[in-house]
Scaffold this active site. Structure first.
Site, PDB file in Angstrom:
ATOM      1  N   LYS A   9      41.812  44.196  32.468  1.00 44.90           N
ATOM      2  CA  LYS A   9      42.505  42.909  32.465  1.00 44.90           C
ATOM      3  C   LYS A   9      43.593  42.854  31.395  1.00 44.90           C
ATOM      4  O   LYS A   9      43.454  43.439  30.323  1.00 44.90           O
ATOM      5  CB  LYS A   9      41.504  41.791  32.171  1.00 44.90           C
ATOM      6  CG  LYS A   9      40.690  41.384  33.368  1.00 44.90           C
ATOM      7  CD  LYS A   9      39.760  40.295  32.951  1.00 44.90           C
ATOM      8  CE  LYS A   9      39.497  39.307  34.057  1.00 44.90           C
ATOM      9  NZ  LYS A   9      38.785  38.156  33.540  1.00 44.90           N
ATOM     10  N   GLU A  64      48.112  30.931  27.526  1.00 44.99           N
ATOM     11  CA  GLU A  64      47.088  29.935  27.881  1.00 44.99           C
ATOM     12  C   GLU A  64      46.821  28.993  26.701  1.00 44.99           C
ATOM     13  O   GLU A  64      46.653  27.790  26.870  1.00 44.99           O
ATOM     14  CB  GLU A  64      45.800  30.629  28.321  1.00 44.99           C
ATOM     15  CG  GLU A  64      45.934  31.273  29.696  1.00 44.99           C
ATOM     16  CD  GLU A  64      44.728  32.104  30.107  1.00 44.99           C
ATOM     17  OE1 GLU A  64      43.702  32.108  29.385  1.00 44.99           O
ATOM     18  OE2 GLU A  64      44.820  32.765  31.153  1.00 44.99           O
TER      19      GLU A  64
END
Ligand code: ARG
Length: 438
Positions: A276, A283
């Protein structure tokens, strides 16, 4: 019973004391408080409100206190109600009765009004610096990506191809507006409130112009009641930051989308999970936007219905707004760093333009040049898309015969060049359009 009662009273008092105090959070005003006090002391001496030698002694010791705090020799803490009481007590501890003269022709009401303006002005200048740094990260992407093509979206659906430069120029406009908003707020802030005293002015022959100049304000404030009641500039600044956060959050959201597996337009950040690449920073910026909005609503609500002039409610102007200043400034810096390290997967972006009938408008524009009214051309393109979908082709692969069946035999082979992704971008040369730089 007596003992218990006594102890109960004591613990209640200390709770009330800690409820009332602001030193734990206004200690960040320490240096601006000393700066303001030095100007005030200079003025008191110059106007012979206190003897010149007393004013010199006060200034000398305020400077010593400042140095000792900077060097860590003394810490800003203890049983003081607020930062103003702390500084005054330190002064009196050192020079006794002379120190007690500093607060002549001054109240904590105009003192805190001054400190908040000085601190806000300083922090606004950091924000301006940070946004300029962010703009330079954006400018370097703009310079390097005049030929990089990606889909432009409406409704999160591919609409028309654009250059990456053009996309980032959009954010450049937002952050430039943020800068101009900050300058306007700074201009309104820039009036010195010291000399209003509690609310009505003073009987002493003070020189407000001197203090205002000394602290680099444009001029002294006009009205003494307004001087101690006004926090508009602070609310404005937190609004300015809220809008900057909104812009950062929109950019963050797009970074998150473009970094996702299915888009893969960009690569950012790293994660502890090797498969990932989480956009953690984007975010967090998106998430922290709520915190800054929270401060804005808190301030607006606290000041709503507040009677003139100073009320202790106003002490609540600090914690949330300080948090918003710290948060927004950190977010601007983090965004700027992130943009310096972002990788654009140019091939993926370009290839993404080949799917999704992104050149549909170009086909319509081609037909318009052949004298077909735009509305009819639009309808024909709708039919062409249906046909292409049936045949599992793009508009660039659809045979000329198919074009001509739907478009009254007006289409010639040059259509394929005219509806290529590159031509689509290049030909949009209208002012402010994506082809302007090509
Ligand atoms: N700590 C106070 C504040 O932040 C300072 C002003 C206090 N003035 C007063 N009259 N109690 O607002």
């Amino acid at each position: 019973m007596n003992l218990w009662g006594g102890r109960f009273k004591e613990s209640l008092d200390s709770k009330a004391y800690s409820f009332n105090q602001s030193l734990s959070f206004d200690k960040r005003l320490i240096f601006v408080d000393i700066l303001g006090s030095i100007s005030h002391a200079k003025m008191l001496g110059k106007q012979n409100i206190i003897p010149k030698e007393d004013s010199d002694k006060i200034i000398e010791n305020l400077n010593i206190i400042k140095d000792e705090i900077e060097n860590g020799k003394i810490e800003v803490c203890g049983d003081y109600e607020d930062v103003h009481s702390f500084v005054e007590s330190e002064l009196i501890k050192r020079i006794g009765d002379v120190g007690k003269k500093l607060h002549t022709a001054r109240s904590r009401n105009d003192q805190v009004a001054l400190d908040m303006k000085l601190y806000t002005r300083e922090t606004m200048n950091s924000t301006i610096k940070n946004i300029n740094e962010l703009l330079s990260s954006i400018n370097s992407i703009i310079e390097k990506n005049k030929q990089t093509i990606l889909p432009g979206f409406t409704h999160l659906q591919k609409a028309q191809p654009i250059t990456l430069s053009h996309y980032f120029k959009c954010y450049r406009e937002m952050f430039k507006r943020d800068l101009s908003r900050l300058f306007e707020t700074l201009d309104r802030l820039n009036e010195c409130p010291l000399g209003a005293c509690a609310l009505a002015g003073t009987v002493y022959p003070i020189d407000r112009d001197f203090v205002s100049n000394d602290l680099q304000f444009k001029k002294p404030t006009e009205n003494s009641i307004d001087s101690v009641s006004d926090r508009d500039y602070l609310i404005e600044y937190i609004f300015d930051l809220s809008l900057t956060m909104l812009h950062l959050s929109r950019l963050s959201e797009e970074i998150i989308i473009y970094n996702s597996n299915d888009y893969n337009y960009i690569t950012t950040g790293s994660s502890i999970m090797p498969q990932k690449k989480n956009p953690d920073i984007a975010e967090l910026i998106r998430g922290k936007t709520g915190r800054v909005y929270g401060a804005l609503i808190q301030l607006l609500t606290t000041f709503k219905s507040l009677p003139l002039s100073y009320n202790k409610d106003m002490q609540e102007d600090k914690e949330f707004s300080f948090d918003a200043m710290d948060t927004a400034n950190a977010c601007i810096k983090e965004m700027s760093n992130m943009l310096k390290n972002i990788t654009f997967n140019k091939e993926v972006m370009k290839n993404s333009c080949l799917k999704g009938f992104i050149n549909a408008t170009d086909v319509a524009d081609y037909l318009v040049k052949k004298n077909i009214p735009f509305r009819d051309a639009h309808k024909m393109v709708g039919e062409l898309i249906l046909l292409a979908e049936e045949k599992n082709l793009t508009l660039s692969d659809l045979p000329l015969d198919d074009y001509n069946r739907i478009c009254n035999n007006l289409v010639t082979h040059d259509i394929y060049e005219k509806i290529s992704i590159e031509t689509s971008v290049k030909d949009r040369k209208s002012k402010g359009g994506t082809g302007e730089d090509l």
